[in-house]
Each structure stands twice: as structure tokens, then as C-alpha cells.
Design a protein around this motif. Sequence first.
Motif, PDB file in Angstrom:
ATOM      1  N   VAL A  67      -7.874  -5.361   3.009  1.00 39.42           N
ATOM      2  CA  VAL A  67      -8.354  -4.760   1.769  1.00 39.42           C
ATOM      3  C   VAL A  67      -8.806  -5.890   0.846  1.00 39.42           C
ATOM      4  N   GLU A  68     -10.108  -5.944   0.565  1.00 34.06           N
ATOM      5  CA  GLU A  68     -10.632  -6.939  -0.373  1.00 34.06           C
ATOM      6  C   GLU A  68     -10.268  -6.477  -1.783  1.00 34.06           C
ATOM      7  N   PRO A  89      -7.065  -4.198 -12.459  1.00 34.49           N
ATOM      8  CA  PRO A  89      -6.298  -3.121 -13.082  1.00 34.49           C
ATOM      9  C   PRO A  89      -5.488  -2.297 -12.098  1.00 34.49           C
ATOM     10  N   SER A  90      -5.888  -2.335 -10.801  1.00 36.61           N
ATOM     11  CA  SER A  90      -5.140  -1.607  -9.773  1.00 36.61           C
ATOM     12  C   SER A  90      -5.516  -2.162  -8.409  1.00 36.61           C
ATOM     13  N   VAL A  91      -4.622  -1.940  -7.440  1.00 40.55           N
ATOM     14  CA  VAL A  91      -4.875  -2.330  -6.055  1.00 40.55           C
ATOM     15  C   VAL A  91      -5.210  -1.046  -5.310  1.00 40.55           C
ATOM     16  N   ASP A  92      -6.469  -0.921  -4.876  1.00 38.24           N
ATOM     17  CA  ASP A  92      -6.950   0.315  -4.254  1.00 38.24           C
ATOM     18  C   ASP A  92      -6.679   0.313  -2.753  1.00 38.24           C
ATOM     19  N   VAL A  93      -5.631   1.039  -2.363  1.00 34.64           N
ATOM     20  CA  VAL A  93      -5.280   1.166  -0.945  1.00 34.64           C
ATOM     21  C   VAL A  93      -5.241   2.636  -0.524  1.00 34.64           C
ATOM     22  N   ALA A  94      -5.855   3.500  -1.334  1.00 39.15           N
ATOM     23  CA  ALA A  94      -5.798   4.946  -1.078  1.00 39.15           C
ATOM     24  C   ALA A  94      -6.419   5.325   0.262  1.00 39.15           C
ATOM     25  N   HIS A  95      -7.346   4.514   0.756  1.00 42.68           N
ATOM     26  CA  HIS A  95      -8.019   4.829   2.023  1.00 42.68           C
ATOM     27  C   HIS A  95      -7.162   4.498   3.256  1.00 42.68           C
ATOM     28  N   LEU A  96      -6.023   3.835   3.060  1.00 39.55           N
ATOM     29  CA  LEU A  96      -5.161   3.487   4.190  1.00 39.55           C
ATOM     30  C   LEU A  96      -3.992   4.459   4.298  1.00 39.55           C
ATOM     31  N   LYS A  97      -3.591   4.730   5.524  1.00 36.92           N
ATOM     32  CA  LYS A  97      -2.482   5.647   5.756  1.00 36.92           C
ATOM     33  C   LYS A  97      -1.164   4.999   5.355  1.00 36.92           C
ATOM     34  N   ARG A  98      -0.252   5.837   4.915  1.00 34.92           N
ATOM     35  CA  ARG A  98       1.056   5.376   4.440  1.00 34.92           C
ATOM     36  C   ARG A  98       1.796   4.555   5.497  1.00 34.92           C
TER      37      ARG A  98
END
Length: 143
Positions: A67-68, A89-98
Motif C-alpha cells: 500500500v503506497e 490524514p489517514s492510512v487507506d487500507v479499505a481495499h485489503l481484506k481483514r
Amino acid sequence: AQRSIAPRPLTMATEAVQLHAISIEPNNCPLEQELLIEMEFTTVEDVKDAVWRVRFIADTAGSRKIVEIGVTPSVDYTAGLNKMHFSVPSVDVAHLKRHVLANVGLLQANLTSGETELLQVSMVTQVTPKGDQLIRSIYNPLE
């Protein structure tokens, strides 16, 4: 006859950058929360067009997800003591599975000048499920 060997000049591709301090905030918090990284380091030479690339690497037995997170603006560092500052402001990892995230990963900050990587700082990151959240614990490699 004795041969004279000229000393090899220091180049930025060798041990020309030394890391002294790292601050990572906040820590032990939700994975997606804002991220602030500050580092203090010295360079033996001037560094032109320096950029820090920050990314998170999630490793599982079967795959590696990168994740860049972001890139600092280009800056020129002078030889000697320098500081870097990176924030999102946030680390966007929503596209990765838990299940991919809930593991041990790496937060990396790589210093480059042009196409040359000068320093890679790898911070082990434990991501632990806590209820419906994933909590990040980033370990300072200097401690």
C-alpha cells in the motif's frame, strides 16, 4: 615495490546516511488513523532532489500486498544533520481484506535521490484485531 591504493570516495549508495532518531505518532491505535513520521539523520554529502516514499507491506503465506501511503515533496539536504517530516490524514487500507491486514507487516520509509535509493527504514508493524477494529503497533527499529 609497494602499491598504493587510493581510498574509495564515499558515495550516497553506500553508508552515507545515518539514522539517529524516529518518531511515529500515533501508535497503538486503529490502523487507518492518521500517521506522522519524523526522522533525524545525517548525510556525509549534499543530497539533491531527495524524496521519502512511505508504504505499508502486508505479508501473508500466499501473497504480499503493498500500500503506497505517500511521498514527501522533493527537497535538497545539505551534508550534516537533517530532519524529515511525513504525515497523512489517514492510512487507506479499505481495499485489503481483514485477514491480509491482521498480521505482521512492515511500514517502510525509503529515501531516494533521483533513481538511487539511499536509505530504507523498515518498521515492523503488528496489526491485531480488537473487536471490529484493527490496531497497529509500529516498532521503532532504533529501540
